[in-house]
Write a protein that holds these residues in place. Structure first.
Motif, PDB file in Angstrom:
ATOM      1  N   PRO A 117       0.815  -1.215   0.000  1.00  0.00           N
ATOM      2  CA  PRO A 117       0.000   0.000   0.000  1.00  0.00           C
ATOM      3  C   PRO A 117       0.848   1.263   0.000  1.00  0.00           C
ATOM      4  CG  PRO A 117       0.133  -0.874   2.208  1.00  0.00           C
ATOM      5  CD  PRO A 117       0.827  -1.870   1.305  1.00  0.00           C
ATOM      6  N   THR A 118       0.295   2.311  -0.550  1.00  0.00           N
ATOM      7  CA  THR A 118       0.922   3.628  -0.464  1.00  0.00           C
ATOM      8  C   THR A 118       0.654   4.181   0.930  1.00  0.00           C
ATOM      9  OG1 THR A 118      -1.058   4.807  -1.176  1.00  0.00           O
ATOM     10  CG2 THR A 118       0.464   4.051  -2.924  1.00  0.00           C
ATOM     11  N   ASP A 119       1.333   5.248   1.291  1.00  0.00           N
ATOM     12  CA  ASP A 119       1.069   5.880   2.585  1.00  0.00           C
ATOM     13  C   ASP A 119      -0.376   6.349   2.676  1.00  0.00           C
ATOM     14  OD1 ASP A 119       3.644   5.368   3.387  1.00  0.00           O
ATOM     15  OD2 ASP A 119       4.261   7.472   3.484  1.00  0.00           O
ATOM     16  N   GLU A 120      -0.910   6.834   1.579  1.00  0.00           N
ATOM     17  CA  GLU A 120      -2.305   7.280   1.572  1.00  0.00           C
ATOM     18  C   GLU A 120      -3.257   6.113   1.822  1.00  0.00           C
ATOM     19  OE1 GLU A 120      -0.046   8.101  -0.895  1.00  0.00           O
ATOM     20  OE2 GLU A 120       0.299  10.128  -0.113  1.00  0.00           O
ATOM     21  N   GLU A 121      -2.955   4.956   1.225  1.00  0.00           N
ATOM     22  CA  GLU A 121      -3.789   3.770   1.439  1.00  0.00           C
ATOM     23  C   GLU A 121      -3.664   3.268   2.879  1.00  0.00           C
ATOM     24  OE1 GLU A 121      -3.866   1.875  -3.058  1.00  0.00           O
ATOM     25  OE2 GLU A 121      -2.067   1.589  -1.824  1.00  0.00           O
ATOM     26  N   ILE A 122      -2.469   3.352   3.435  1.00  0.00           N
ATOM     27  CA  ILE A 122      -2.277   2.978   4.841  1.00  0.00           C
ATOM     28  C   ILE A 122      -3.108   3.890   5.730  1.00  0.00           C
ATOM     29  CG2 ILE A 122      -0.626   2.883   6.760  1.00  0.00           C
ATOM     30  CD1 ILE A 122       1.529   2.112   4.632  1.00  0.00           C
ATOM     31  N   LEU A 123      -3.011   5.188   5.509  1.00  0.00           N
ATOM     32  CA  LEU A 123      -3.770   6.143   6.321  1.00  0.00           C
ATOM     33  C   LEU A 123      -5.270   5.915   6.201  1.00  0.00           C
ATOM     34  CD1 LEU A 123      -1.680   9.359   5.642  1.00  0.00           C
ATOM     35  CD2 LEU A 123      -1.943   8.187   7.850  1.00  0.00           C
ATOM     36  N   ALA A 124      -5.733   5.647   5.004  1.00  0.00           N
ATOM     37  CA  ALA A 124      -7.168   5.419   4.798  1.00  0.00           C
ATOM     38  C   ALA A 124      -7.625   4.157   5.531  1.00  0.00           C
ATOM     39  CB  ALA A 124      -7.488   5.320   3.308  1.00  0.00           C
ATOM     40  N   SER A 125      -6.848   3.094   5.432  1.00  0.00           N
ATOM     41  CA  SER A 125      -7.225   1.840   6.080  1.00  0.00           C
ATOM     42  C   SER A 125      -7.173   1.941   7.596  1.00  0.00           C
ATOM     43  CB  SER A 125      -6.304   0.710   5.615  1.00  0.00           C
ATOM     44  OG  SER A 125      -6.619  -0.485   6.286  1.00  0.00           O
ATOM     45  N   MET A 126      -6.192   2.653   8.106  1.00  0.00           N
ATOM     46  CA  MET A 126      -5.990   2.735   9.554  1.00  0.00           C
ATOM     47  C   MET A 126      -6.797   3.854  10.208  1.00  0.00           C
ATOM     48  SD  MET A 126      -3.912   0.195   9.920  1.00  0.00           S
ATOM     49  CE  MET A 126      -3.501   0.369  11.639  1.00  0.00           C
ATOM     50  N   SER A 127      -7.491   4.648   9.424  1.00  0.00           N
ATOM     51  CA  SER A 127      -8.164   5.834   9.966  1.00  0.00           C
ATOM     52  C   SER A 127      -9.249   5.521  10.986  1.00  0.00           C
ATOM     53  CB  SER A 127      -8.758   6.679   8.834  1.00  0.00           C
ATOM     54  OG  SER A 127      -9.824   5.991   8.215  1.00  0.00           O
ATOM     55  N   GLY A 128      -9.793   4.318  10.981  1.00  0.00           N
ATOM     56  CA  GLY A 128     -10.829   3.963  11.940  1.00  0.00           C
ATOM     57  C   GLY A 128     -10.295   3.420  13.253  1.00  0.00           C
ATOM     58  N   ASN A 129      -8.984   3.363  13.383  1.00  0.00           N
ATOM     59  CA  ASN A 129      -8.359   2.881  14.616  1.00  0.00           C
ATOM     60  C   ASN A 129      -7.746   4.069  15.357  1.00  0.00           C
ATOM     61  OD1 ASN A 129      -8.418   0.453  12.739  1.00  0.00           O
ATOM     62  ND2 ASN A 129      -7.800  -0.478  14.670  1.00  0.00           N
ATOM     63  N   VAL A 130      -8.215   4.277  16.565  1.00  0.00           N
ATOM     64  CA  VAL A 130      -7.795   5.424  17.353  1.00  0.00           C
ATOM     65  C   VAL A 130      -6.653   5.037  18.288  1.00  0.00           C
ATOM     66  CG1 VAL A 130      -8.542   7.129  19.064  1.00  0.00           C
ATOM     67  CG2 VAL A 130     -10.113   6.398  17.256  1.00  0.00           C
ATOM     68  N   CYS A 131      -5.638   5.894  18.331  1.00  0.00           N
ATOM     69  CA  CYS A 131      -4.529   5.752  19.265  1.00  0.00           C
ATOM     70  C   CYS A 131      -4.529   6.987  20.150  1.00  0.00           C
ATOM     71  CB  CYS A 131      -3.195   5.621  18.523  1.00  0.00           C
ATOM     72  SG  CYS A 131      -1.772   5.559  19.643  1.00  0.00           S
ATOM     73  N   ARG A 132      -4.906   6.799  21.407  1.00  0.00           N
ATOM     74  CA  ARG A 132      -4.982   7.941  22.322  1.00  0.00           C
ATOM     75  C   ARG A 132      -3.619   8.561  22.589  1.00  0.00           C
ATOM     76  NH1 ARG A 132      -8.724   5.304  26.876  1.00  0.00           N
ATOM     77  NH2 ARG A 132      -8.191   3.388  25.821  1.00  0.00           N
ATOM     78  N   CYS A 133      -2.551   7.819  22.380  1.00  0.00           N
ATOM     79  CA  CYS A 133      -1.206   8.343  22.618  1.00  0.00           C
ATOM     80  C   CYS A 133      -0.656   9.091  21.408  1.00  0.00           C
ATOM     81  CB  CYS A 133      -0.262   7.204  22.992  1.00  0.00           C
ATOM     82  SG  CYS A 133      -0.740   6.334  24.489  1.00  0.00           S
ATOM     83  N   GLY A 134      -1.311   8.972  20.265  1.00  0.00           N
ATOM     84  CA  GLY A 134      -0.872   9.693  19.076  1.00  0.00           C
ATOM     85  C   GLY A 134       0.328   9.083  18.381  1.00  0.00           C
ATOM     86  N   CYS A 135       0.430   7.778  18.386  1.00  0.00           N
ATOM     87  CA  CYS A 135       1.575   7.097  17.767  1.00  0.00           C
ATOM     88  C   CYS A 135       1.389   6.886  16.268  1.00  0.00           C
ATOM     89  CB  CYS A 135       1.808   5.753  18.455  1.00  0.00           C
ATOM     90  SG  CYS A 135       2.245   5.902  20.193  1.00  0.00           S
ATOM     91  N   TYR A 136       0.626   7.713  15.627  1.00  0.00           N
ATOM     92  CA  TYR A 136       0.245   7.493  14.228  1.00  0.00           C
ATOM     93  C   TYR A 136       1.434   7.441  13.276  1.00  0.00           C
ATOM     94  CZ  TYR A 136      -4.430   8.286  16.002  1.00  0.00           C
ATOM     95  OH  TYR A 136      -5.590   8.197  16.719  1.00  0.00           O
ATOM     96  N   GLN A 137       2.445   8.287  13.474  1.00  0.00           N
ATOM     97  CA  GLN A 137       3.592   8.245  12.567  1.00  0.00           C
ATOM     98  C   GLN A 137       4.326   6.914  12.670  1.00  0.00           C
ATOM     99  OE1 GLN A 137       5.499  11.905  13.881  1.00  0.00           O
ATOM    100  NE2 GLN A 137       4.951  12.875  11.939  1.00  0.00           N
ATOM    101  N   ARG A 138       4.464   6.401  13.882  1.00  0.00           N
ATOM    102  CA  ARG A 138       5.132   5.105  14.064  1.00  0.00           C
ATOM    103  C   ARG A 138       4.263   3.974  13.516  1.00  0.00           C
ATOM    104  NH1 ARG A 138       6.991   6.925  19.787  1.00  0.00           N
ATOM    105  NH2 ARG A 138       5.086   5.861  20.425  1.00  0.00           N
ATOM    106  N   ILE A 139       2.950   4.102  13.640  1.00  0.00           N
ATOM    107  CA  ILE A 139       2.045   3.081  13.101  1.00  0.00           C
ATOM    108  C   ILE A 139       2.188   3.006  11.587  1.00  0.00           C
ATOM    109  CG2 ILE A 139      -0.394   2.558  12.699  1.00  0.00           C
ATOM    110  CD1 ILE A 139      -0.868   3.642  15.625  1.00  0.00           C
TER     111      ILE A 139
END
Length: 150
Positions: A117-139
């Motif tokens: 997947p592209t980064d955009e596809e990763i972001l779209a797929s993962m967008s429904g999963n919340v990380c309260r710590c904000g580890c999105y860049q590492r994810i």
């Protein structure tokens, strides 16, 4: 009685068929990796695979998964060496770790469907999963790493 293939083994649940899958996994099957987060299917902490697709177990009943295959984090790779799990460890993704099993299950489903997947596809797929710590860049970095196989 509801029969489900849970992590590759047939399991019979005698509870009522309207029991949420999340509770059956945690309380009856004794698999604590699938987490309760919001109870409304909005955070992704309870993500499992149903017939290979990421689903929110808090929104499914036993009746919904009768005769189907359900995979939890414990069944993704019993040794914990699925490419996504390895990438998570290599990049030290979690902070508190609460959401990580759902994140990993969502990412594994994405990569099973789209291995590069592209980064955009990763972001779209993962967008429904919340990380309260904000580890999105590492994810995103870990999903990208798992997709490269290196």
């Amino acid at each position: 009685m509801t029969k489900v293939m849970l992590n590759g083994s047939e399991m019979e649940f005698t509870e009522t068929s309207d029991m949420p899958l999340l509770w059956a996994i945690r309380d009856i099957a004794g698999l604590p990796g699938t987490k309760y987060g919001c109870g409304a299917g909005l955070c992704g902490s309870c993500t499992v695979h149903v017939d290979g697709k990421a689903e929110r177990s808090c929104q499914l009943t036993l009746a919904d998964v009768e005769g189907r295959s359900v995979t939890t984090i414990e069944g993704l790779d019993p040794s914990g060496n699925h490419a996504v799990q390895v990438a998570w460890r290599d990049l030290n993704v979690p902070q508190c770790g609460f959401c990580q099993t759902g994140q990993i299950m969502q990412a594994a489903s994405l990569l099973a469907e789209n291995p590069k997947p592209t980064d955009e596809e990763i972001l779209a797929s993962m967008s429904g999963n919340v990380c309260r710590c904000g580890c999105y860049q590492r994810i995103v970095a870990a999903v990208r790493l798992a997709s490269t196989g290196s």
